[in-house]
Design an enzyme around this catalytic site. Structure first.
Site, PDB file in Angstrom:
ATOM      1  N   GLY A   1       0.763  -1.131  -0.103  1.00  0.00           N
ATOM      2  CA  GLY A   1      -0.065   0.000   0.107  1.00  0.00           C
ATOM      3  C   GLY A   1       0.933   1.160  -0.204  1.00  0.00           C
TER       4      GLY A   1
ATOM      5  N   GLY B   1      -0.257   9.173   1.653  1.00  0.00           N
ATOM      6  CA  GLY B   1       0.512  10.340   1.898  1.00  0.00           C
ATOM      7  C   GLY B   1       1.658  10.102   2.766  1.00  0.00           C
ATOM      8  N   PHE B   2       1.488   8.745   3.628  1.00  0.00           N
ATOM      9  CA  PHE B   2       2.540   8.493   4.460  1.00  0.00           C
ATOM     10  C   PHE B   2       3.879   8.005   3.981  1.00  0.00           C
ATOM     11  CE2 PHE B   2       0.279   4.722   3.793  1.00  0.00           C
ATOM     12  CZ  PHE B   2       1.191   3.764   3.686  1.00  0.00           C
ATOM     13  N   GLY B   3       3.806   7.381   2.727  1.00  0.00           N
ATOM     14  CA  GLY B   3       4.667   6.639   1.998  1.00  0.00           C
ATOM     15  C   GLY B   3       4.422   5.293   1.475  1.00  0.00           C
TER      16      GLY B   3
ATOM     17  N   VAL C   1       4.520   0.841   2.253  1.00  0.00           N
ATOM     18  CA  VAL C   1       4.675  -0.453   2.859  1.00  0.00           C
ATOM     19  C   VAL C   1       4.575  -1.540   1.972  1.00  0.00           C
ATOM     20  CG1 VAL C   1       3.827  -1.914   4.723  1.00  0.00           C
ATOM     21  CG2 VAL C   1       3.402   0.431   4.921  1.00  0.00           C
TER      22      VAL C   1
ATOM     23  N   LYS D   1       8.416  -0.325   6.009  1.00  0.00           N
ATOM     24  CA  LYS D   1       7.645   0.878   5.672  1.00  0.00           C
ATOM     25  C   LYS D   1       8.920   2.111   5.780  1.00  0.00           C
ATOM     26  CE  LYS D   1       4.619   4.197   8.248  1.00  0.00           C
ATOM     27  NZ  LYS D   1       4.321   4.404   9.874  1.00  0.00           N
TER      28      LYS D   1
ATOM     29  N   ASP E   1      -2.712   8.500  16.880  1.00  0.00           N
ATOM     30  CA  ASP E   1      -3.702   8.431  15.846  1.00  0.00           C
ATOM     31  C   ASP E   1      -4.134   6.938  15.907  1.00  0.00           C
ATOM     32  OD1 ASP E   1      -4.696   8.600  13.399  1.00  0.00           O
ATOM     33  OD2 ASP E   1      -2.542   7.849  12.297  1.00  0.00           O
TER      34      ASP E   1
END
Length: 447
Positions: free
Chosen positions: A23, A26-28, A30, A45, A147
């Site tokens: 996947g 916006g976070f990067g 995995v 990650k 979160d």
């Protein structure tokens, strides 16, 4: 930045094989990767630049790794090492990442999406308890997750909960001597953020996580996304005014201990941060409720695993609908032997439904009438169902339904213009079409 904190060297491409992108966002990214030396799959990650405002990408990764290492326990995702290299399936510059457990069962969110509703009660209550265990451990370690939500609670092979994604975690700088535990960085997912977090001057504290846990409890118990049709601006306006997820979604008489869980979630999402219970208090409630359902856990988990491994197996003969009676216990608080099987079935939220081909039209029509409110809310592929009804839906009515912008609007129009006056035959045809296009929804509702 030197990796002096870690006893082992970073893992490089020479130790890794079979890269698969799981996947990105916006976070990067995995990745699922086979570790040649370990002999099993791991997850890697890699953060995208700028994912954490005011924190360099490399430092953000090291912070997350530090927090994962500090919070290592049975109910928190395990850190193996840091990664340093270039993912071979993408042409990128040299990157750093975190090597951690690979959880092939996905997350609580993916499970809810798959089931299109809540898990069986024993698993629901075990997840609630294990998340509380993990969060209690984090808070003991003076960490704030910041979160907490269903997609950040991952599932082991046996569907045990593990808290993940420490990208927003921060050390509580004053946890030992003050109630004002700051992190200095805002973040989180807005549907799980407490009312005070929408203020410009807010600095997160551990009460943030306790609020998020209350909303997460509601999501697991109902199987739904809170405020599903509300955008950020509406949530930011209404939550500080006192709005919370709809408790009418929960029939508190349907499982032993459910009233206590609802009371807990309400306490957790209290508008006053200091009024929200510590996770140690949450554990007392969740452990007590789980104790009433332990005998049903293995059966419930095995049934879910069977469905996950073979999605079409027994598709038309089993359902995870809510039972309508509480568990009956003897005066000694032990389940009597004669009622053991019945108790297991109730605590699983499981019932056996009559196959569609054996149901008479009257039963199908009764289902459509009784489940009206839920069907209006939950049927997603409305036009596919309408098309199955063919000439039972008048052409003018078809146009009215099609013109509605939301699934709920389409379903209301279908009920008002066709199902209300259509009689058993039309309702039975609607039931059959719904069974074809959304079988899991019908199963969940006991059809």
């Amino acid at each position: 930045m030197a990796l002096l904190k870690y006893k082992t060297e970073p893992v490089g491409n020479e130790s890794l094989d079979k890269w698969e992108l799981l996947g990105s966002g916006g976070f990067g990214e995995v990745y699922k990767v086979r570790h040649k030396d370990f002999g099993f799959d791991v997850a890697i990650k890699i953060l995208r630049d700028g994912v954490c405002p005011f924190i360099p990408n490399e430092k953000a990764l090291h912070n997350e790794a530090d927090h994962m290492k500090e919070a290592s326990c049975e109910f928190v995702l395990r850190l193996y090492a840091l990664y340093h290299g270039c993912p071979p399936i993408r042409e990128t510059a040299l990157q750093q990442g975190i090597v951690m457990e690979y959880m092939r069962r996905g997350s609580v969110q993916s499970l809810l999406d798959y089931l299109r509703g809540p898990p069986p009660w024993p698993l629901t209550f075990r997840l609630a308890h294990e998340v509380a265990l993990g969060m209690n451990f984090l808070h003991i370690k003076k960490l704030i997750h910041h979160d907490l939500k269903p997609s950040n609670v991952l599932l082991s092979d046996e569907l045990h909960a593990k808290i993940a994604d420490f990208g927003l975690s921060r050390v509580s700088t004053s946890a030992l001597n003050s109630n004002r535990e700051t992190t200095g960085v805002d973040g989180g997912s807005y549907k799980y953020m407490p009312p005070e977090a929408f203020e410009a001057s807010y600095k997160p504290c551990r009460a943030f996580d306790r609020y998020s846990y209350g909303i997460l409890l509601w999501s697991i118990v109902t199987g739904k996304d809170p405020y599903s049709v509300a955008d950020y601006s509406l949530v930011a306006l209404r939550i500080p005014m006192g709005d919370r997820p709809d408790l009418e979604e929960i029939d508190q008489t349907k499982a032993d201990g459910l009233e206590e869980i609802v009371k807990l979630m309400k306490s957790c999402w209290d508008k006053t941060p200091s009024a929200r219970p510590e996770f140690k208090e949450c554990l007392e409630v969740t452990e007590n409720v789980l104790s009433k359902h332990r005998k049903g856990i293995r059966v419930a988990v095995n049934r879910i695993l069977k469905r996950l491994e073979s999605p079409t197996s027994n598709e038309h003969s089993e359902t995870f609908s809510f039972p309508h009676q509480r568990l009956e216990r003897s005066e000694s608080n032990d389940v009597v032997d004669v009622g053991f099987i019945a108790t297991q079935m109730s605590s699983m939220q499981d019932s056996v439904s009559v196959p569609a081909e054996r149901m008479i039209d009257a039963d199908k029509a009764k289902f459509v009438d009784e489940k009206k409110k839920t069907l209006i809310q939950d049927v997603s592929d409305v036009m596919a169902v309408v098309d199955e009804l063919d000439d039972m839906v008048h052409s003018e009515t078809y146009s009215v339904i099609e013109a509605e912008k939301t699934s709920q609007g389409k379903m209301r129009a279908l009920y008002t213009r066709t199902l209300r006056s259509g009689g058993e035959k039309v309702k039975a045809a609607f039931y059959d079409a719904l069974k074809k296009h959304q079988p899991h929804l019908v199963e969940r509702l006991g059809g």
